[in-house]
Design a protein around this motif. Structure first.
Motif, PDB file in Angstrom:
ATOM      1  N   ASN A  63       0.841  -1.181   0.000  1.00 39.64           N
ATOM      2  CA  ASN A  63       0.000   0.000   0.000  1.00 39.64           C
ATOM      3  C   ASN A  63       0.885   1.244   0.000  1.00 39.64           C
ATOM      4  OD1 ASN A  63      -1.363   2.247   1.815  1.00 39.64           O
ATOM      5  ND2 ASN A  63      -3.009   1.096   0.812  1.00 39.64           N
ATOM      6  N   VAL A  64       0.648   2.142  -0.944  1.00 42.47           N
ATOM      7  CA  VAL A  64       1.540   3.288  -1.117  1.00 42.47           C
ATOM      8  C   VAL A  64       1.606   4.146   0.143  1.00 42.47           C
ATOM      9  CG1 VAL A  64       1.932   5.417  -2.415  1.00 42.47           C
ATOM     10  CG2 VAL A  64       1.183   3.344  -3.605  1.00 42.47           C
ATOM     11  N   VAL A  65       0.454   4.488   0.699  1.00 45.57           N
ATOM     12  CA  VAL A  65       0.423   5.353   1.881  1.00 45.57           C
ATOM     13  C   VAL A  65       1.124   4.683   3.057  1.00 45.57           C
ATOM     14  CG1 VAL A  65      -1.068   6.452   3.597  1.00 45.57           C
ATOM     15  CG2 VAL A  65      -1.642   6.593   1.166  1.00 45.57           C
ATOM     16  N   GLU A  66       0.791   3.423   3.307  1.00 40.87           N
ATOM     17  CA  GLU A  66       1.388   2.718   4.442  1.00 40.87           C
ATOM     18  C   GLU A  66       2.906   2.591   4.291  1.00 40.87           C
ATOM     19  OE1 GLU A  66      -0.621  -0.981   4.770  1.00 40.87           O
ATOM     20  OE2 GLU A  66      -2.519  -0.103   5.448  1.00 40.87           O
ATOM     21  N   GLU A  67       3.355   2.294   3.082  1.00 38.60           N
ATOM     22  CA  GLU A  67       4.792   2.142   2.860  1.00 38.60           C
ATOM     23  C   GLU A  67       5.518   3.464   3.077  1.00 38.60           C
ATOM     24  OE1 GLU A  67       6.829  -0.398   2.226  1.00 38.60           O
ATOM     25  OE2 GLU A  67       5.231  -1.879   2.382  1.00 38.60           O
ATOM     26  N   LEU A  68       4.959   4.550   2.561  1.00 41.99           N
ATOM     27  CA  LEU A  68       5.629   5.842   2.700  1.00 41.99           C
ATOM     28  C   LEU A  68       5.637   6.313   4.147  1.00 41.99           C
ATOM     29  CD1 LEU A  68       4.347   7.699  -0.489  1.00 41.99           C
ATOM     30  CD2 LEU A  68       6.633   6.783  -0.077  1.00 41.99           C
ATOM     31  N   ILE A  69       4.549   6.095   4.864  1.00 39.08           N
ATOM     32  CA  ILE A  69       4.525   6.455   6.280  1.00 39.08           C
ATOM     33  C   ILE A  69       5.565   5.636   7.036  1.00 39.08           C
ATOM     34  CG2 ILE A  69       3.139   6.377   8.393  1.00 39.08           C
ATOM     35  CD1 ILE A  69       0.714   7.076   6.654  1.00 39.08           C
ATOM     36  N   GLY A  70       5.676   4.350   6.696  1.00 44.70           N
ATOM     37  CA  GLY A  70       6.694   3.518   7.333  1.00 44.70           C
ATOM     38  C   GLY A  70       8.100   4.012   7.029  1.00 44.70           C
ATOM     39  N   GLN A  71       8.326   4.441   5.805  1.00 37.94           N
ATOM     40  CA  GLN A  71       9.630   4.961   5.427  1.00 37.94           C
ATOM     41  C   GLN A  71       9.977   6.222   6.214  1.00 37.94           C
ATOM     42  OE1 GLN A  71      11.926   3.725   2.973  1.00 37.94           O
ATOM     43  NE2 GLN A  71      10.650   1.921   3.230  1.00 37.94           N
ATOM     44  N   SER A  72       8.962   7.011   6.541  1.00 39.84           N
ATOM     45  CA  SER A  72       9.201   8.282   7.230  1.00 39.84           C
ATOM     46  C   SER A  72       9.739   8.084   8.642  1.00 39.84           C
ATOM     47  CB  SER A  72       7.903   9.099   7.298  1.00 39.84           C
ATOM     48  OG  SER A  72       6.990   8.544   8.248  1.00 39.84           O
ATOM     49  N   ALA A  73       9.504   6.918   9.233  1.00 39.62           N
ATOM     50  CA  ALA A  73       9.887   6.699  10.625  1.00 39.62           C
ATOM     51  C   ALA A  73      11.397   6.769  10.841  1.00 39.62           C
ATOM     52  CB  ALA A  73       9.352   5.346  11.107  1.00 39.62           C
ATOM     53  N   LEU A  74      12.163   6.395   9.837  1.00 40.47           N
ATOM     54  CA  LEU A  74      13.622   6.385   9.971  1.00 40.47           C
ATOM     55  C   LEU A  74      14.295   7.471   9.138  1.00 40.47           C
ATOM     56  CD1 LEU A  74      14.237   2.524   9.816  1.00 40.47           C
ATOM     57  CD2 LEU A  74      14.101   3.984  11.846  1.00 40.47           C
ATOM     58  N   ALA A  75      13.502   8.344   8.532  1.00 42.13           N
ATOM     59  CA  ALA A  75      14.042   9.360   7.638  1.00 42.13           C
ATOM     60  C   ALA A  75      14.168  10.709   8.337  1.00 42.13           C
ATOM     61  CB  ALA A  75      13.148   9.500   6.412  1.00 42.13           C
ATOM     62  N   ASP A  76      15.095  11.521   7.849  1.00 46.31           N
ATOM     63  CA  ASP A  76      15.144  12.915   8.296  1.00 46.31           C
ATOM     64  C   ASP A  76      13.884  13.627   7.858  1.00 46.31           C
ATOM     65  OD1 ASP A  76      16.778  15.586   8.948  1.00 46.31           O
ATOM     66  OD2 ASP A  76      15.838  15.823   6.984  1.00 46.31           O
ATOM     67  N   SER A  77      13.469  13.374   6.633  1.00 43.64           N
ATOM     68  CA  SER A  77      12.258  13.966   6.074  1.00 43.64           C
ATOM     69  C   SER A  77      11.830  13.136   4.873  1.00 43.64           C
ATOM     70  CB  SER A  77      12.488  15.430   5.672  1.00 43.64           C
ATOM     71  OG  SER A  77      13.632  15.544   4.849  1.00 43.64           O
ATOM     72  N   LEU A  78      10.582  13.311   4.483  1.00 43.39           N
ATOM     73  CA  LEU A  78      10.014  12.603   3.340  1.00 43.39           C
ATOM     74  C   LEU A  78       9.557  13.649   2.334  1.00 43.39           C
ATOM     75  CD1 LEU A  78       8.962   9.914   2.066  1.00 43.39           C
ATOM     76  CD2 LEU A  78       6.846  10.294   3.322  1.00 43.39           C
ATOM     77  N   VAL A  79       9.978  13.503   1.074  1.00 48.08           N
ATOM     78  CA  VAL A  79       9.669  14.498   0.052  1.00 48.08           C
ATOM     79  C   VAL A  79       8.813  13.860  -1.035  1.00 48.08           C
ATOM     80  CG1 VAL A  79      10.636  16.157  -1.596  1.00 48.08           C
ATOM     81  CG2 VAL A  79      11.885  15.622   0.523  1.00 48.08           C
ATOM     82  N   LEU A  80       7.725  14.547  -1.387  1.00 53.88           N
ATOM     83  CA  LEU A  80       6.786  14.043  -2.381  1.00 53.88           C
ATOM     84  C   LEU A  80       6.464  15.130  -3.396  1.00 53.88           C
ATOM     85  CD1 LEU A  80       4.153  12.404   0.019  1.00 53.88           C
ATOM     86  CD2 LEU A  80       6.014  11.234  -1.177  1.00 53.88           C
ATOM     87  N   GLY A  81       6.140  14.702  -4.614  1.00 60.80           N
ATOM     88  CA  GLY A  81       5.582  15.618  -5.588  1.00 60.80           C
ATOM     89  C   GLY A  81       4.132  15.891  -5.252  1.00 60.80           C
ATOM     90  N   ARG A  82       3.641  17.032  -5.694  1.00 60.61           N
ATOM     91  CA  ARG A  82       2.269  17.404  -5.354  1.00 60.61           C
ATOM     92  C   ARG A  82       1.253  16.459  -5.989  1.00 60.61           C
ATOM     93  NH1 ARG A  82      -1.728  21.249  -7.020  1.00 60.61           N
ATOM     94  NH2 ARG A  82      -2.810  22.155  -5.225  1.00 60.61           N
ATOM     95  N   ARG A  83       1.562  15.954  -7.160  1.00 58.83           N
ATOM     96  CA  ARG A  83       0.715  14.971  -7.825  1.00 58.83           C
ATOM     97  C   ARG A  83       1.609  13.905  -8.429  1.00 58.83           C
ATOM     98  NH1 ARG A  83      -4.535  16.782  -8.910  1.00 58.83           N
ATOM     99  NH2 ARG A  83      -4.872  18.967  -8.391  1.00 58.83           N
TER     100      ARG A  83
END
Length: 278
Positions: A78-98
Motif C-alpha cells: 500500500n503506497v500510503v502505508e509504505e511511505l509512512i513507514g519509510q518516514s519513521a527512519l528518515a530525516d524527512s520525506l519528500v513528495l511531488g504534489r501529484r
C-alpha cells in the motif's frame, strides 16, 4: 549511519521536481538520499522498467548535488502505508504534489495528504521546479508544540540555505454578538494587544539564533491566507501539523491543507515528535 532524506519517485514531473529539491537539500545539509518507488502490485515483467526509472532518478539526483550518497528502493504494498513507514527512519520525506504510475493515487488530498497527516517526520510537498530563489524561509508560528517542531525545522533550513527566516503569526478579531454591550472597547484592546503578544513569540528565536536574519509579521488575517501570501516570496513554507491560538483550526485539512493546496513554493508539514536526535 548517515541521516537520509526519502523521496517518493514515480516518473511524473512533480516527482522529478521532488527529487531535484531533495537532492539539493541533501547536498546543503550533508545528508544521504534514498529514492523509493512503491507498487501496489509487482508484475515481474515490469520490474526492470521500475528499476530503470529509479536509476534514472538517481542519476538526476547525483547531477543536482555531486557527492551525495544516493540509494534506491523498489517496494510493493500500500503506497500510503509504505511511505509512512519509510518516514519513521528518515530525516524527512519528500513528495511531488501529484503523481502517476505506481503512485496513481498521489493527488493532493489522497496520498500526499494522507502521508502529510500521518508521517512520523517532516513531509515536504513540492509543486514543481522553482525558477526563482528568494533566499527566504517562511514559518507559521503560534507557540504550540507542533509550531515548535516546525520552527526547529525552519531554522535548520534557513541556516543551511543562508536564508532569511520569516516568522508569520496571524491573529483574528473574535466575532461578537451584535447585542453585546461595550464590545467596541474590547475589540480595541484586542487590536492593540494581539500584535504585541504575537511579536513576542518570535523574539526567543531571534535571540537564540544570532547567526540568522529573523524577520516577523503579525497580520490580522486568517493564518492560511497570511501564509499563502508570504509563500509568494519564499523558497519554503513550514507549518506545524496542528496549532493553537492564531492557528486554532490548523489540523491537516484546514490551515496546513490550505497551504499545501495553494502555496506557490514547497511546503513542509512538521509533526511535534518529528525532530529526531542526530
Amino acid at each position: 549511519m548517515t541521516r537520509q532524506i526519502v523521496v517518493g519517485v514515480d516518473g511524473s514531473a512533480p516527482a522529478c521536481a521532488a527529487v531535484r529539491w531533495a537532492a539539493a537539500d541533501a547536498g546543503r545539509r550533508g545528508l544521504g538520499l534514498r529514492l523509493v518507488h512503491v507498487c501496489e502490485s509487482w508484475p515481474h515483467s515490469e520490474g526492470i522498467e521500475y528499476c530503470a526509472a529509479l536509476e534514472a532518478a538517481a542519476d538526476r539526483a547525483r547531477a543536482r548535488a555531486a557527492g551525495i550518497e544516493v540509494t534506491t528502493d523498489l517496494r510493493t504494498g500500500n503506497v500510503v502505508e509504505e511511505l509512512i513507514g519509510q518516514s519513521a527512519l528518515a530525516d524527512s520525506l519528500v513528495l511531488g504534489r501529484r503523481g502517476l504510475g505506481g503512485f496513481a493515487g498521489m493527488l493532493l488530498g489522497s496520498v500526499s495528504n494522507a502521508v502529510a497527516g500521518h508521517a512520523v517526520g517532516p513531509v515536504v510537498v513540492v509543486r514543481g521546479p522553482q525558477e526563482v530563489e528568494h533566499g527566504r524561509v517562511v514559518v507559521g508560528y503560534d507557540g504550540s508544540e507542533p509550531a515548535w517542531a516546525a520552527m526547529e525545522y525552519a531554522v535548520e533550513q534557513a541556516r543551511s540555505r543562508r536564508a532569511e527566516l520569516h516568522v508569520v503569526t496571524a491573529w483574528q478579531v473574535p466575532v461578537f454578538s451584535p447585542y453585546a454591550i461595550g464590545y467596541s472597547n474590547l475589540v480595541e484592546e484586542i487590536v492593540q494587544e494581539e500584535p504585541r503578544a504575537a511579536r513576542a513569540l518570535a523574539e526567543p528565536w531571534r535571540t537564540g539564533n544570532p547567526d540568522l536574519v529573523v524577520t516577523d509579521e503579525q497580520p490580522c488575517d486568517h493564518p492560511a491566507t497570511a501564509l499563502v501570501r508570504a509563500a509568494k516570496t519564499a523558497d519554503l513554507v513550514v507549518v506545524g501539523s496542528r496549532g493553537l491560538g492564531g492557528f486554532a483550526s490548523a489540523v491537516l485539512g484546514s490551515v496546513s491543507h490550505a497551504v499545501l493546496h495553494h502555496a506557490d513554493c514547497p511546503v513542509a508539514v512538521v509533526h511535534p515528535a518529528a525532530r529526531k536526535e542526530t
